[in-house]
Design a protein around this motif. Structure first.
Motif, PDB file in Angstrom:
ATOM      1  N   GLN A 124       0.882  -1.376   0.190  1.00 43.52           N
ATOM      2  CA  GLN A 124       0.027  -0.020  -0.015  1.00 43.52           C
ATOM      3  C   GLN A 124       0.688   1.246  -0.165  1.00 43.52           C
ATOM      4  O   GLN A 124       2.013   1.246   0.739  1.00 43.52           O
ATOM      5  N   PRO A 125       0.623   2.191  -0.808  1.00 43.56           N
ATOM      6  CA  PRO A 125       1.386   3.502  -1.008  1.00 43.56           C
ATOM      7  C   PRO A 125       1.441   4.027   0.358  1.00 43.56           C
ATOM      8  O   PRO A 125       0.111   4.037   1.328  1.00 43.56           O
ATOM      9  N   THR A 126       2.359   4.891   0.989  1.00 47.35           N
ATOM     10  CA  THR A 126       2.461   5.447   2.144  1.00 47.35           C
ATOM     11  C   THR A 126       2.869   6.913   2.109  1.00 47.35           C
ATOM     12  O   THR A 126       3.656   7.262   1.144  1.00 47.35           O
ATOM     13  N   ASP A 127       2.316   7.838   2.932  1.00 45.77           N
ATOM     14  CA  ASP A 127       2.890   8.825   2.859  1.00 45.77           C
ATOM     15  C   ASP A 127       3.060   9.275   4.600  1.00 45.77           C
ATOM     16  O   ASP A 127       3.257  10.244   5.083  1.00 45.77           O
ATOM     17  N   CYS A 128       3.322   8.243   5.364  1.00 46.88           N
ATOM     18  CA  CYS A 128       3.828   8.184   6.661  1.00 46.88           C
ATOM     19  C   CYS A 128       5.047   9.069   6.791  1.00 46.88           C
ATOM     20  O   CYS A 128       5.916   8.753   6.267  1.00 46.88           O
ATOM     21  N   PRO A 129       5.083  10.163   7.852  1.00 43.29           N
ATOM     22  CA  PRO A 129       6.087  10.919   7.859  1.00 43.29           C
ATOM     23  C   PRO A 129       7.266  10.437   8.489  1.00 43.29           C
ATOM     24  O   PRO A 129       8.413  10.382   8.409  1.00 43.29           O
ATOM     25  N   ARG A 130       6.907   9.479   9.271  1.00 41.84           N
ATOM     26  CA  ARG A 130       7.987   8.764  10.195  1.00 41.84           C
ATOM     27  C   ARG A 130       8.708   7.684   9.240  1.00 41.84           C
ATOM     28  O   ARG A 130       9.919   7.432   9.543  1.00 41.84           O
ATOM     29  N   CYS A 131       8.136   7.195   8.440  1.00 35.97           N
ATOM     30  CA  CYS A 131       8.731   6.248   7.371  1.00 35.97           C
ATOM     31  C   CYS A 131       9.300   6.859   6.272  1.00 35.97           C
ATOM     32  O   CYS A 131      10.259   6.134   5.548  1.00 35.97           O
ATOM     33  N   THR A 132       8.573   7.857   5.569  1.00 35.83           N
ATOM     34  CA  THR A 132       9.099   8.479   4.460  1.00 35.83           C
ATOM     35  C   THR A 132      10.130   9.560   4.865  1.00 35.83           C
ATOM     36  O   THR A 132      10.787  10.462   3.879  1.00 35.83           O
ATOM     37  N   ALA A 133      10.168  10.104   6.195  1.00 34.33           N
ATOM     38  CA  ALA A 133      10.848  11.368   6.463  1.00 34.33           C
ATOM     39  C   ALA A 133      10.460  12.806   5.669  1.00 34.33           C
ATOM     40  O   ALA A 133      11.143  13.634   5.681  1.00 34.33           O
TER      41      ALA A 133
END
Length: 259
Positions: free
Chosen positions: A53-62
């Protein structure tokens, strides 16, 4: 499941391999979206592809994210929110009074500002609205998630969370009040020149069983210069009160009543 001609399925698969979304394929071929989604899944499985699943998680993508919205959402989560884990999926839920449409809109807006990619939905329950968003990455943003009720386990902010709260304390306070707090009008009587008169005064309350969450609230109040007291009902000191005139004025300027 309704049967479809092999040629329809082949057309659908060909379109999806071109990167066309399921909804568009379903509309173009007049096929239910669920069927198209199943065909996509089967095609991936046949080709040995693993779907992420595409993610825009700030913690995982910085990636950068809206810290003001996060501070408010953190308050909502600690007060009256939770994360439910099912299989590899998680959803963040914030429960709001069904009559407080402003609060519902603010919760939706905060979720979308913090994590724009997952959709946000509303589920109607007796007397309340559950605002929810599905992504496996919500625990990345709320590491306080864990088994059991919040008041039965330690709640400690990570350094990066505390940094955000320190930078945006009023948003955090507002989130806590909007979840587990309220603004009310108290009244009392006084004897003036032999005549008893009624006086009304506003007051803020925050009620939470977690000692850690109450301390996070009161520590933040201290930072912004709001005076507070603890009120015990019976032997339980679960209630934080803000009643002094200057402090109520500060709360009114930055928080205000739920609506």
């Amino acid at each position: 499941m309704e049967q479809h001609r092999p040629t329809i399925r082949a057309q659908a698969v060909a379109l999806m391999r071109q990167g066309i979304p399921n909804r568009t394929v379903a509309e173009r071929l007049n096929v239910p979206r669920g069927t198209v989604g199943w065909w996509r899944s089967e095609d991936r499985r046949a080709r040995g592809e693993t779907y992420e699943q595409p993610t825009d998680c700030p913690r995982c993508t910085a990636r950068d994210f809206d810290r003001v919205a996060y501070s408010y959402l953190l308050g909502l989560y600690l007060g009256d929110g939770h994360i439910i884990s099912k299989r590899k999926q998680h959803h963040l839920s914030i429960f709001c009074n069904a009559t407080q449409t402003g609060l519902i809109a603010a919760a939706v807006e905060a979720m979308l500002k913090v994590m724009p990619l997952p959709s946000v939905s509303q589920r109607y329950k007796p007397g309340c609205i559950e605002v929810k968003s599905y992504t496996k990455h919500w625990p990345c943003l709320f590491p306080q998630h864990g088994p059991g009720k919040k008041h039965e386990r330690p709640i400690v902010l990570e350094p990066w969370q505390q940094e955000i709260v320190d930078a945006h304390p009023w948003e955090f306070i507002r989130g806590l009040i909007h979840s587990d707090g309220c603004r009310i009008t108290n009244w009392t009587t006084r004897l003036v020149a032999g005549e008893r008169k009624r006086y009304e005064y506003p007051r803020y309350f925050f009620t939470n069983k977690s000692d850690d969450i109450r301390k996070l609230f009161t520590d933040t109040l201290d930072r912004v210069g709001v005076e507070w007291t603890t009120l015990a009902r019976g032997s339980d000191p679960f209630n934080i009160s803000v009643a002094r005139k200057a402090s109520v004025a500060l709360m009114d300027a930055h928080v205000g009543p739920k609506y």
